[in-house]
Design a protein around this motif. Structure first.
Motif, short mmCIF file in Angstrom:
data_model
loop_
_atom_site.label_atom_id
_atom_site.label_comp_id
_atom_site.label_asym_id
_atom_site.label_seq_id
_atom_site.Cartn_x
_atom_site.Cartn_y
_atom_site.Cartn_z
N PHE A 45 0.87 -1.17 0.00
CA PHE A 45 0.00 0.00 0.00
C PHE A 45 0.91 1.22 0.00
O PHE A 45 1.80 1.33 0.85
N ASP A 46 0.73 2.14 -0.93
CA ASP A 46 1.34 3.46 -0.86
C ASP A 46 0.23 4.39 -0.41
O ASP A 46 -0.83 4.43 -1.04
N ILE A 47 0.45 5.11 0.67
CA ILE A 47 -0.61 5.94 1.24
C ILE A 47 -0.10 7.36 1.49
O ILE A 47 1.03 7.56 1.93
N LEU A 48 -0.94 8.33 1.15
CA LEU A 48 -0.67 9.75 1.37
C LEU A 48 -1.79 10.30 2.24
O LEU A 48 -2.97 10.04 1.98
N GLN A 49 -1.42 11.05 3.28
CA GLN A 49 -2.41 11.72 4.11
C GLN A 49 -2.08 13.21 4.15
O GLN A 49 -0.99 13.59 4.59
N LEU A 50 -3.00 14.01 3.66
CA LEU A 50 -2.85 15.47 3.68
C LEU A 50 -3.79 16.03 4.74
O LEU A 50 -5.00 15.88 4.65
N PHE A 51 -3.19 16.66 5.74
CA PHE A 51 -3.97 17.28 6.81
C PHE A 51 -4.05 18.78 6.62
O PHE A 51 -4.90 19.44 7.20
N GLY A 52 -3.15 19.32 5.81
CA GLY A 52 -3.10 20.74 5.51
C GLY A 52 -1.92 21.00 4.59
O GLY A 52 -1.13 20.10 4.30
N GLU A 53 -1.80 22.21 4.13
CA GLU A 53 -0.72 22.56 3.20
C GLU A 53 0.67 22.31 3.79
O GLU A 53 1.61 21.99 3.08
#
Length: 118
Positions: free
Chosen positions: A41-49
């Motif tokens: 699994f490649d996972i990206l989590q964006l919580f803010g800039e």
């Protein structure tokens, strides 16, 4: 901001699928992108800039948001993390157990299935 948008479009071109988990009040918690392929699994989590992380975890990991084993991880600004993820080498086939996809919580009591890419 355009670099972030361009990076997200490049991830979509690489078969990342995106979900938008929300809190109990319906507020957006994060933008989460996952690509399931070649046993990882490649996972990206964006919580803010200025707050993001990305990881590569084995395909047999039970909890993709809080994995017990991580093969690679980076944190930083959204731009930096997306660029690091785009620069990450493709995994060798069969690094982990082949996954068909994963369930990702999207709202209180609801989840979305993100299927593996071919």
């Amino acid at each position: 901001m355009n670099e972030i948008i361009n990076g997200l479009q490049a991830l979509m071109a690489r078969d990342f699928q995106f979900a938008h988990p929300r809190d109990a009040n319906g507020g957006l918690v994060a933008v989460v992108g996952i690509r399931v392929h070649r046993g990882v699994f490649d996972i990206l989590q964006l919580f803010g800039e200025h707050d993001a992380d990305a990881a590569r975890i084995p395909g047999d990991e039970a909890d993709v948001l809080f994995p017990s084993k991580v093969l690679w991880r980076t944190t930083g600004s959204a731009r930096e993390v997306i660029n690091d993820l785009l620069a990450l080498a493709e995994p060798v086939p069969e690094v982990g157990a082949e996954a068909k996809g994963c369930w990702l919580p999207t709202h209180a009591g609801r989840s979305a299935w993100l299927a593996a890419s071919a």
